[in-house]
Each structure stands twice: as C-alpha cells, then as structure tokens.
Design a protein around this motif. Structure first.
Motif, short mmCIF file in Angstrom:
data_model
loop_
_atom_site.label_atom_id
_atom_site.label_comp_id
_atom_site.label_asym_id
_atom_site.label_seq_id
_atom_site.Cartn_x
_atom_site.Cartn_y
_atom_site.Cartn_z
N CYS A 55 55.61 18.60 11.43
CA CYS A 55 54.91 18.16 12.37
C CYS A 55 55.38 16.73 12.83
CB CYS A 55 53.40 17.82 11.96
SG CYS A 55 52.62 19.65 11.65
N ASP A 56 56.53 16.17 11.85
CA ASP A 56 56.97 14.74 12.04
C ASP A 56 58.21 15.11 13.27
OD1 ASP A 56 58.39 12.53 11.85
OD2 ASP A 56 58.33 12.45 9.86
N GLU A 57 57.89 14.31 14.23
CA GLU A 57 58.95 14.10 15.36
C GLU A 57 60.10 13.82 15.06
OE1 GLU A 57 59.16 12.39 19.84
OE2 GLU A 57 57.52 11.85 18.64
N TYR A 58 60.33 12.96 14.15
CA TYR A 58 61.83 12.36 13.66
C TYR A 58 62.19 13.61 12.80
CZ TYR A 58 60.34 7.64 14.11
OH TYR A 58 59.69 6.46 14.55
N ILE A 59 61.55 14.39 12.43
CA ILE A 59 62.32 15.78 11.68
C ILE A 59 62.36 17.06 12.69
CG2 ILE A 59 61.87 17.17 9.69
CD1 ILE A 59 62.72 14.37 9.07
N LEU A 297 56.86 4.17 9.22
CA LEU A 297 55.55 4.87 8.59
C LEU A 297 54.58 5.41 9.86
CD1 LEU A 297 54.56 2.60 5.84
CD2 LEU A 297 55.62 4.83 5.77
N ASN A 298 55.17 6.26 10.80
CA ASN A 298 54.44 7.06 11.74
C ASN A 298 55.36 8.41 12.15
OD1 ASN A 298 56.48 6.18 13.89
ND2 ASN A 298 55.88 4.26 13.16
N LEU A 299 54.52 9.24 12.66
CA LEU A 299 54.95 10.54 13.00
C LEU A 299 55.59 10.61 14.22
CD1 LEU A 299 51.63 12.65 11.47
CD2 LEU A 299 54.17 12.28 10.36
N ARG A 300 55.46 9.57 15.13
CA ARG A 300 55.91 9.77 16.50
C ARG A 300 57.00 8.56 16.74
NH1 ARG A 300 54.28 14.14 15.13
NH2 ARG A 300 52.46 15.13 15.34
N LYS A 301 57.89 8.86 17.51
CA LYS A 301 58.87 7.99 17.62
C LYS A 301 58.38 6.82 18.67
CE LYS A 301 62.88 10.95 17.30
NZ LYS A 301 64.22 11.61 17.77
N ASP A 302 57.19 6.96 19.33
CA ASP A 302 56.55 5.95 20.04
C ASP A 302 55.82 4.87 19.26
OD1 ASP A 302 54.35 7.27 19.31
OD2 ASP A 302 53.79 7.85 21.80
N GLY A 303 55.70 5.28 17.77
CA GLY A 303 54.94 4.60 17.04
C GLY A 303 53.56 4.97 16.65
#
Length: 329
Positions: A55-59, A297-303
């Motif tokens: 669920c991590d956008e970076y991953i 420390l966030n799940l989305r690239k927009d912070g």
C-alpha cells in the motif's frame, strides 16, 4: 562517584545556610542522598499505523489497484486483509519485546518535618512527612530481536524482513514524591524507620529500532498474486525502516521506604536507605522514525498519510539503596 561531590557540597551548604531558616527544635530537616538503583526488566510493545508494504506508493505505484484480500503467500495461503485506502489503517499491527534488568545511579534531596518535638512522649512523635526530589538513571544499553508480532507487522516479518530489532539506551527519571515515615525511636544513636510515598516521575527513554528487508528480491514474497509483484519486490529489496527517537511520559508512582539513621551529632545524622518504587505504564504516542522503507515517513509521494508509532511499557519499577545525610534544625 559522579554525584558524590555535588552531594557533599549540598550537605555543607545546608549546614551553613539552613540554621538561618528555622529555629532549633522546630522539627524541620533537610536531607540529601546518593546511591544506586537496580531496575527491573522491561516488556515493551510497539504499535504503528503503517499499512501493508504493497500500500506504500514508493514501493507500489499501483497501490490504488490493490483490492481487499488480494494475493496469496508462497505457501498458497491468503494474505491478511489489505487496507490500502480505507480507514482503521494498521489496526492490529504491533510487536513486542523484552529487555533484561540493569543498574544505574540515583541522587536526591528532601525537606521534611518531624513531629517528635511536638509529641515527645507519644507514638505520634514517630511520624514525619517529607517532600522529596529524586533523580535516577538506569543504563539498559540493550538491543533485542522482536519476540512476537501481529497484523501488518507479522506479515512484513514473515514475507520481507530479515532483521527486526529494538534498542533501549538509558532510562532517566526526575521524580517528585510526598512521603510519610515512622521512626522507631529509642535511647540509642540508631533510629530505624519505614515509610510510604506517592508522586510523579518525568521519564525519558532512549529508544531505537531497525527493520531491514532482504536484499534479494527473489527471497521476498510480498506482493504475491499482484500483477506488478516483481516491481514491488525490487523496490522493497534492501530497504530499511530506522528510528532513534527519545520517548517521554509522566508516570504516577508509589514507593515503599525503609532504613536506619545514625546520629552523628544532635543536628546531623548519617543513614542507609532502601526503597522499592513502582510506576504506572509508560506510553508515548509521538514515535517518529527517520526512515520508512528507506523513504520519508509517509505513504504517499505528495507527503500525505504520515506514519507514526506508539511505544508502551507495561510496568516500570526499581529498587534503590542510598547513603543519606540529614540536618535537623
């Protein structure tokens, strides 16, 4: 000892300055102490609102396509329910650990009042009350592998992580206690006593942790069943979640005290004091790590969707032994 010189300076200053504050026989006294504490082992619990790694956008750039309960592990068993966009993220995700007991220093000062002068021939004269400041530092300095886990933390440890450790450095507390004592008065120079007290402890704990993923993407099973599983594993391989926060909480505590004083002069006594102190559970809800899967420390690239943690200790207690010096007015 590090605190012996300040302790002796305090006693000397009190012997010079204190007589100006009260008349002889007033019942007022000042005391200082220095000693060692024996801290109990710690049972710790960590909780995070992090979602599953897929669920991590970076991953996983395609996290929005992940459906609830998608995917099976390498053994053909369904994954725990994914929750990539819904509420109650990270619910049930926790891990637990244990740390052995340790030792450290303690030092303190107190102002008290004895009722012996007001009730010289009564058992009430054995009572005295006291307001006490106590400092203690317990040096754990231990690193321990995570023992048990649940929820998303269990899935990560099973499917991608090769190292999961917690660390406790030092535990430092500044305490304020109100104490009630009973002195067993007698005709000798020795006066045994017992006491109870209650108060607060302003407590800081050096904490840290490392959760490291397998560097070989072929040995990661996270993302099984998803159309871009290979991409997810490549992005996960070799990433780390690292934290080294300073945690703080204000705890309520109770203590049992006992000891023996020896009268050096009519005004001054030297004693040996023991104490057992037990505090309420420690909890800090502001646990921020430096890296989450090697990114911010966030799940989305927009912070958006920041990730935070909670750290708890079920029970904190210690036993202390100290040498104390009292000046009686």
């Amino acid at each position: 000892m590090k605190y012996l010189a300040p302790f002796l300076a305090f006693v000397l200053a009190m012997s010079v300055v204190a007589p100006r504050w009260a008349q002889a026989g007033s019942g007022l006294y000042l005391s200082g102490e220095v000693g060692v504490n024996f801290a109990s082992g710690l049972d710790t619990t960590g909780i995070s609102n992090d979602r599953a790694s897929v669920c991590d956008e970076y991953i996983n750039p395609r996290y929005g396509e992940v459906e609830t309960s998608a995917g099976v592990d390498s053994g053909g068993k369904p994954y725990s329910t994914y929750n990539c966009t819904g509420p109650n993220r990270g619910s049930g995700s926790r891990w637990q650990n244990k740390f052995d007991g340790t030792t450290g220093i303690l030092a303190g000062a107190a102002v008290g009042y004895s009722f012996a002068g007001q009730h010289p021939n009564s058992s009430w004269g054995g009572f005295r009350v006291e307001v006490e400041y106590l400092y203690r530092q317990s040096n754990y300095d231990q690193t321990s592998d995570v023992r048990t886990e649940s929820g998303e933390s269990r899935d990560k440890l099973r499917d991608e992580i090769v190292q999961a450790t917690d660390r406790i450095g030092s535990l430092t507390s500044h305490h304020l206690f109100g104490n009630l004592f009973y002195d067993f008065r007698n005709t000798s120079r020795f006066t045994p006593y017992i006491g109870i007290g209650g108060g607060v402890g302003f407590t800081d704990i050096e904490n840290g942790g490392v959760w490291a993923r397998n560097s070989d993407p072929d040995r990661i099973t996270t993302g099984s069943g998803l159309p871009n599983a290979d991409e997810i594993r490549r992005n996960l391989a070799g990433t780390v979640s690292v934290g080294q926060p300073m945690l703080s909480d204000t705890l309520f505590g109770l203590q049992v005290l006992f000891g023996m004083d020896y009268a050096i002069t009519e005004e001054m006594s030297l004693g040996l004091k023991g104490r057992w102190v037990n505090f309420s559970s420690f909890r800090d809800d502001r646990v921020d790590w430096q890296l989450l899967r090697s990114h911010p420390l966030n799940l989305r690239k927009d912070g958006s969707e920041p990730v935070w943690g909670r750290f708890m200790i079920d029970d904190i207690e210690f036993f202390g032994i100290s040498v104390n010096l009292k000046y009686h007015f």
